[in-house]
Motif scaffolding. Structure first.
Motif, PDB file in Angstrom:
ATOM      1  N   GLU A  56     -41.918  23.275  -4.962  1.00 53.12           N
ATOM      2  CA  GLU A  56     -42.572  22.204  -5.709  1.00 53.12           C
ATOM      3  C   GLU A  56     -43.361  22.841  -6.845  1.00 53.12           C
ATOM      4  O   GLU A  56     -44.374  23.492  -6.620  1.00 53.12           O
ATOM      5  N   GLU A  57     -42.869  22.648  -8.064  1.00 49.83           N
ATOM      6  CA  GLU A  57     -43.480  23.364  -9.186  1.00 49.83           C
ATOM      7  C   GLU A  57     -44.863  22.851  -9.501  1.00 49.83           C
ATOM      8  O   GLU A  57     -45.689  23.593 -10.023  1.00 49.83           O
ATOM      9  N   ALA A  58     -45.135  21.577  -9.184  1.00 47.97           N
ATOM     10  CA  ALA A  58     -46.457  21.024  -9.482  1.00 47.97           C
ATOM     11  C   ALA A  58     -47.552  21.812  -8.761  1.00 47.97           C
ATOM     12  O   ALA A  58     -48.615  22.067  -9.322  1.00 47.97           O
ATOM     13  N   GLU A  59     -47.280  22.201  -7.502  1.00 48.95           N
ATOM     14  CA  GLU A  59     -48.304  22.857  -6.687  1.00 48.95           C
ATOM     15  C   GLU A  59     -47.981  24.326  -6.424  1.00 48.95           C
ATOM     16  O   GLU A  59     -48.816  25.057  -5.909  1.00 48.95           O
ATOM     17  N   GLY A  60     -46.753  24.733  -6.711  1.00 44.38           N
ATOM     18  CA  GLY A  60     -46.330  26.085  -6.363  1.00 44.38           C
ATOM     19  C   GLY A  60     -46.044  26.248  -4.883  1.00 44.38           C
ATOM     20  O   GLY A  60     -45.948  27.369  -4.382  1.00 44.38           O
ATOM     21  N   TYR A  77     -34.163  25.256  -4.360  1.00 50.33           N
ATOM     22  CA  TYR A  77     -34.225  24.017  -5.137  1.00 50.33           C
ATOM     23  C   TYR A  77     -35.575  23.965  -5.837  1.00 50.33           C
ATOM     24  O   TYR A  77     -36.606  24.161  -5.183  1.00 50.33           O
ATOM     25  N   GLN A  78     -35.566  23.672  -7.128  1.00 52.06           N
ATOM     26  CA  GLN A  78     -36.835  23.499  -7.833  1.00 52.06           C
ATOM     27  C   GLN A  78     -36.969  22.057  -8.289  1.00 52.06           C
ATOM     28  O   GLN A  78     -36.028  21.476  -8.849  1.00 52.06           O
ATOM     29  N   LEU A  79     -38.148  21.503  -8.030  1.00 51.86           N
ATOM     30  CA  LEU A  79     -38.446  20.136  -8.469  1.00 51.86           C
ATOM     31  C   LEU A  79     -39.956  20.033  -8.633  1.00 51.86           C
ATOM     32  O   LEU A  79     -40.693  20.969  -8.302  1.00 51.86           O
ATOM     33  N   ASP A  80     -40.409  18.906  -9.173  1.00 53.52           N
ATOM     34  CA  ASP A  80     -41.845  18.761  -9.413  1.00 53.52           C
ATOM     35  C   ASP A  80     -42.614  18.674  -8.109  1.00 53.52           C
ATOM     36  O   ASP A  80     -43.551  19.419  -7.857  1.00 53.52           O
ATOM     37  N   VAL A 129     -33.023  17.258  -7.683  1.00 60.39           N
ATOM     38  CA  VAL A 129     -33.385  18.664  -7.828  1.00 60.39           C
ATOM     39  C   VAL A 129     -33.110  19.082  -9.266  1.00 60.39           C
ATOM     40  O   VAL A 129     -32.045  18.791  -9.801  1.00 60.39           O
ATOM     41  N   ARG A 130     -34.095  19.742  -9.916  1.00 53.37           N
ATOM     42  CA  ARG A 130     -33.901  20.129 -11.316  1.00 53.37           C
ATOM     43  C   ARG A 130     -32.911  21.288 -11.413  1.00 53.37           C
ATOM     44  O   ARG A 130     -31.982  21.242 -12.193  1.00 53.37           O
ATOM     45  N   THR A 131     -33.159  22.338 -10.630  1.00 52.19           N
ATOM     46  CA  THR A 131     -32.219  23.463 -10.629  1.00 52.19           C
ATOM     47  C   THR A 131     -31.957  23.876  -9.185  1.00 52.19           C
ATOM     48  O   THR A 131     -32.857  23.863  -8.353  1.00 52.19           O
ATOM     49  N   GLY A 143     -25.458  19.074  -9.717  1.00 48.24           N
ATOM     50  CA  GLY A 143     -24.010  18.876  -9.813  1.00 48.24           C
ATOM     51  C   GLY A 143     -23.390  19.574 -11.011  1.00 48.24           C
ATOM     52  O   GLY A 143     -24.074  20.178 -11.825  1.00 48.24           O
ATOM     53  N   PRO A 144     -22.067  19.478 -11.091  1.00 51.16           N
ATOM     54  CA  PRO A 144     -21.322  20.264 -12.083  1.00 51.16           C
ATOM     55  C   PRO A 144     -21.358  19.642 -13.476  1.00 51.16           C
ATOM     56  O   PRO A 144     -21.687  18.470 -13.641  1.00 51.16           O
ATOM     57  N   VAL A 145     -20.996  20.459 -14.462  1.00 49.85           N
ATOM     58  CA  VAL A 145     -20.745  19.968 -15.820  1.00 49.85           C
ATOM     59  C   VAL A 145     -19.223  19.940 -15.998  1.00 49.85           C
ATOM     60  O   VAL A 145     -18.539  20.933 -15.754  1.00 49.85           O
ATOM     61  N   VAL A 146     -18.721  18.776 -16.387  1.00 49.85           N
ATOM     62  CA  VAL A 146     -17.280  18.573 -16.519  1.00 49.85           C
ATOM     63  C   VAL A 146     -16.883  18.878 -17.964  1.00 49.85           C
ATOM     64  O   VAL A 146     -17.534  18.421 -18.903  1.00 49.85           O
ATOM     65  N   SER A 147     -15.813  19.644 -18.155  1.00 53.20           N
ATOM     66  CA  SER A 147     -15.367  19.969 -19.521  1.00 53.20           C
ATOM     67  C   SER A 147     -14.555  18.816 -20.092  1.00 53.20           C
ATOM     68  O   SER A 147     -14.027  17.962 -19.356  1.00 53.20           O
TER      69      SER A 147
END
Lengths: 308, 308
Positions: free
Chosen positions: A95-99, A15-18, A28-30, B108-112
């Motif tokens: 945590e991308e802010a701090e790595g 999970y990537q987030l700030d 979570v961003r990605t 979460g998902p992207v809905v078409s």
């Protein structure tokens, strides 16, 4: 072919987030996921080095299916035994802010006695066809405590050397079986031997049955105690990044060197450079190929005199 | 039958451990998972109250399969539409030492567009057979911003009242469609109206098209603004526990009261007691039945005069 064994195969989620808001809801961003477990990481590195490899071990449930699908998509050969219970996930929150990275490890499945016997049958088929076997990571519940000792013995019958990367009883109880190489980190070495001195600890593991010991000491590189002598190999600089998987990269390089019969100083040089290049990769099992080539000639290797 | 709609159905995972070691590897003591999403929680509470309910919405991938299997195991009726992309997980990390919970929400998902049209067809079949529809939670990516407005309109054609529990644009853009009830919490109400005064905010949402507004104000209970009058209902004490799902329990009680035509003061009393009993439950969608019965006669309800 190098056979890697991952008895506790996992689905590694990142999970990537700030920044983590503790006691809060964190969007979570990605979210990314891929097959994990230390043996799987070793196979990824071996594959990138052009060495044929087969992944075996235990995987179950929907997470197990996802692990297998991911390995297939990555072009990695696997012969995992399917078990009934669900393979675990690991969740790494970056945590991308701090790595910084915080990791959560699920407890994982309980393996039945029948499943363990089934795995031994599979391993008896695979191990004799390998040039080396790598045993990596924790033992799932239900697997006997001396599991790695048994697997080492079964490989040695066929003259196949075994590299062991484990902690606690999984390490200590397997030394008498005679692994060709064990690769503890500093904390694992201290837990296994009770001494904080890496050289004394490495010699103790050799005395207990390991043919060679390579201790990974983080920024201080690798300390090797072998029948041919002892060496300390150091990276040229402190490498910042994600240390997860650095030990697995070292195991991959050391096993490739074992199979090829590469002289120890060169074997260690490659292991240190590959390990440092793995720290520069965001994902365990990856490494920065350009950094590997750049660092290789810069690694220092010096002989260590055990009596001193 | 009360139809609950969860467009972003989730697999809710709970990790329990002593304390989070930030920047470390945390071994999770127990990992549990079950079907989640706010509408699913509402259906769980309705089911426990003995009210027939059907869960609809969108679910995909292996997480979606696990969601459906868990609902079946719990005896909950579902008519979820299967989508291609993977439904999200939420991971709640409970630190038992402090009782703190940190939540991670996957994107979460992207809905078409095709999937969304497929859901509208399904909803057109289900909604007319319901005594009320509950629309809960966030909209997944790919679903039109006015999705809830469309769903409200389709239900109202058949005289079916709609309860809406949403935030941001999903709330604001749907008021004109005329939901029978909206249930923002204090933060959602302030985001939607720009005022920190709950009574002024609730009146603003009514002016924008909601027939009734019940704001959940945490320990201060519920503030209701309805065509029949306004009330404030308070729990007798501050309840310590897990507030996740308390709002969903209030929505369940309010919807049951809407369908039964329960007078507002009694409807609010039940909603406050049920919400407090949900705080005492470790899992969203559950409530402490004994606490519900104990708290019910202790909830205070007083009329609020809007002019003052």
């Amino acid at each position: 072919m190098i056979l890697t064994v991952t008895l506790n195969a996992a689905l590694d989620v990142t999970y990537q987030l700030d920044r983590i808001q503790r006691r809060g809801s964190n969007r979570v961003r990605t979210a990314a996921q891929r097959a994990g477990g230390k043996g799987v990481n070793v196979s990824r590195v071996l594959d990138a080095l052009g060495r044929p490899t087969v992944i075996t071990g235990l995987a179950g449930g929907r997470n197990g299916l996802t692990v297998r699908a991911d390995l297939a998509a990555a072009g990695l050969r696997e012969q995992l035994l399917t078990i009934e219970q669900e393979s675990r996930r690991t969740v790494a929150v970056v945590e991308e802010a701090e790595g910084d990275t915080t990791i959560f490890l699920e407890p994982g499945p309980v393996v039945s006695a029948t499943e363990w016997r089934g795995f031994l049958d599979l391993y008896r088929e695979l191990a004799p066809t390998a040039s080396a076997v790598v045993l990596s990571g924790s033992l799932p519940l239900g697997v006997p405590r001396d599991a790695y000792g048994v697997l080492i013995g079964l490989a040695r019958i066929h003259g196949v050397p075994v590299v062991l990367d484990a902690d606690g009883a999984a390490l200590s109880d397997s030394l008498a079986a005679g692994p060709a190489l064990v690769k503890p980190n500093a904390a694992e070495l201290e837990r296994a031997t009770g001494t904080g001195d890496p050289l004394a600890g490495a010699l103790a593991l050799r005395a207990a049955g390991a043919r060679a010991v390579v201790a990974s000491l983080g920024p201080a590189g690798l300390l090797a105690c072998t029948p041919e002598g002892s060496w300390q190999a150091r990276p040229p600089e402190r490498i910042a990044g994600n240390p997860t998987g650095a030990g697995d990269a070292a195991v991959a390089a050391l096993t490739a060197g074992l199979v090829a019969g590469t002289p120890w100083p060169e074997r260690l040089r490659r292991a240190v450079a590959l390990s440092a290049a793995a720290v520069l990769s965001p994902l365990a099992g990856g490494f920065d190929a350009a950094a590997y080539r750049r660092l290789l000639p810069l690694v220092s290797v010096r002989a260590v005199h055990e009596g001193i």
